[in-house]
Design an enzyme around this catalytic site. Structure first.
Site, PDB file in Angstrom:
ATOM      1  N   ASP A  21       0.755  -1.128   0.059  1.00  0.00           N
ATOM      2  CA  ASP A  21       0.015   0.083   0.136  1.00  0.00           C
ATOM      3  C   ASP A  21       0.842   1.184  -0.212  1.00  0.00           C
ATOM      4  O   ASP A  21       1.993   1.235   0.536  1.00  0.00           O
ATOM      5  CB  ASP A  21      -0.841  -0.095   1.210  1.00  0.00           C
ATOM      6  N   ARG A  34      -0.632   9.395  -9.980  1.00  0.00           N
ATOM      7  CA  ARG A  34      -0.864   7.965  -9.138  1.00  0.00           C
ATOM      8  C   ARG A  34      -0.180   6.900  -9.871  1.00  0.00           C
ATOM      9  O   ARG A  34       0.371   6.018  -9.488  1.00  0.00           O
ATOM     10  CB  ARG A  34      -2.244   7.752  -8.941  1.00  0.00           C
ATOM     11  N   ASN A  69     -11.007  -2.421  -5.028  1.00  0.00           N
ATOM     12  CA  ASN A  69     -10.202  -1.423  -5.949  1.00  0.00           C
ATOM     13  C   ASN A  69     -10.900  -1.297  -7.258  1.00  0.00           C
ATOM     14  O   ASN A  69     -10.757  -0.502  -8.209  1.00  0.00           O
ATOM     15  CB  ASN A  69      -8.997  -1.998  -6.381  1.00  0.00           C
TER      16      ASN A  69
END
Ligand code: IPE
Ligand code: IPE
Ligand code: MG
Length: 247
Positions: A21, A34, A69
């Site tokens: 993570d 990202r 997700n």
């Protein structure tokens, strides 16, 4: 003495699981997209796989994409799926050279066709490798896995293939995606979050949990060695007393 030298090779975890993570925050900290964080995360994957193969730690399971997700922005999901395909293509030779078997757990049918095909191809090619089993949790959610398990067992009960009185922990184990893996010994989560996020709920019943602030793209071998040393200093009592373990 290096961190690695301090590790007792007779007391290594047999099954290490990692919640990788912090890719997004790593990127944001540097004003990057990202997607760059996810891309940089693949370097950490390579380091950790390599370190585990060196010992070896026979089972390494990496949480790469959760059922939840799928709810991320479409573009990010696409990026992650593309990254999966390109990493599989790039790493297949390394997996073969290092005798590593690739395995996957999760609702794999939900993956885009290209990713699904590539994944099955690499799994097939590495099937007889024996040094280490690297399991990718993809479109994985523990609740989905347990629900699927209950459905399958119920159907067997309905068809008189199994009687309810014979349902025990091993029957349940044998219906999970992880049926070929031992219980998790050590679970590491990076990025400072201290939660499980629907990962291997059944399988971590007696795992040692280790949380670190390091963001996944910064994770290197020494971070792993630190976690293993910490693990080796714990007493795993499995319900017994310390006196029973050290008579
Ligand atoms: C982990 O990093 C990768 C996946 C969950 C796919 P994140 O993308 O969750 O990064 P943060 O938590 O937003 O920093
Ligand atoms: C967990 O990370 C899933 C993976 C590492 C693949 P998330 O970043 O999705 O977890 P939450 O939602 O913050 O708990
Ligand atoms: Mg996250």
């Amino acid at each position: 003495m290096t961190l690695k030298d301090q590790i007792d090779e007779t007391k290594l975890p047999k099954h290490l699981a990692v919640i990788m993570d912090g890719n997004g925050r790593w990127a944001k900290k540097q004003g990057l997209f990202r997607s760059i964080g996810h891309e940089s995360g693949t370097k950490a994957v390579r380091e950790i796989v390599e370190a585990c193969a060196e010992f070896p730690i026979p089972y390494l399971t990496l949480y790469a994409f959760s059922t939840e997700n799928w709810n991320r922005p479409k573009l990010e999901v696409q990026t992650l799926m593309k990254l999966l395909v390109s990493s599989l293509k790039k790493e297949i030779d390394t997996l073969m050279e290092n005798n590593i078997k690739l395995n996957a757990i999760g609702n794999l049918e939900a993956l885009p066709r290209k990713a699904h095909t590539e994944l099955l191809g690499v799994m097939e090619r590495t099937e007889s490798n024996t040094r280490m089993t690297l399991t990718l949790a993809l479109s994985y959610g523990s609740r989905e896995e347990i629900t699927k398990t209950i459905k399958e067992i119920s159907l067997k009960v309905k068809n008189n293939l199994i009687s309810p009185s014979n349902i025990d922990e091993s029957v349940i184990n044998n219906h999970l995606y992880t049926r070929d893996l031992p219980d998790v010994d050590l679970l590491i989560r990076t990025s400072g979050e201290q939660r499980i996020s629907n990962f291997l709920l059944w399988q971590i019943a007696y795992a040692e949990l280790y949380f670190t602030e390091t963001l996944w793209p910064d994770y290197r071998k020494d971070h792993l060695f630190e976690a293993i040393l910490n693990y080796q200093n714990r007493e795993r009592r499995f319900g017994k007393t310390s006196e029973q373990l050290n008579p």
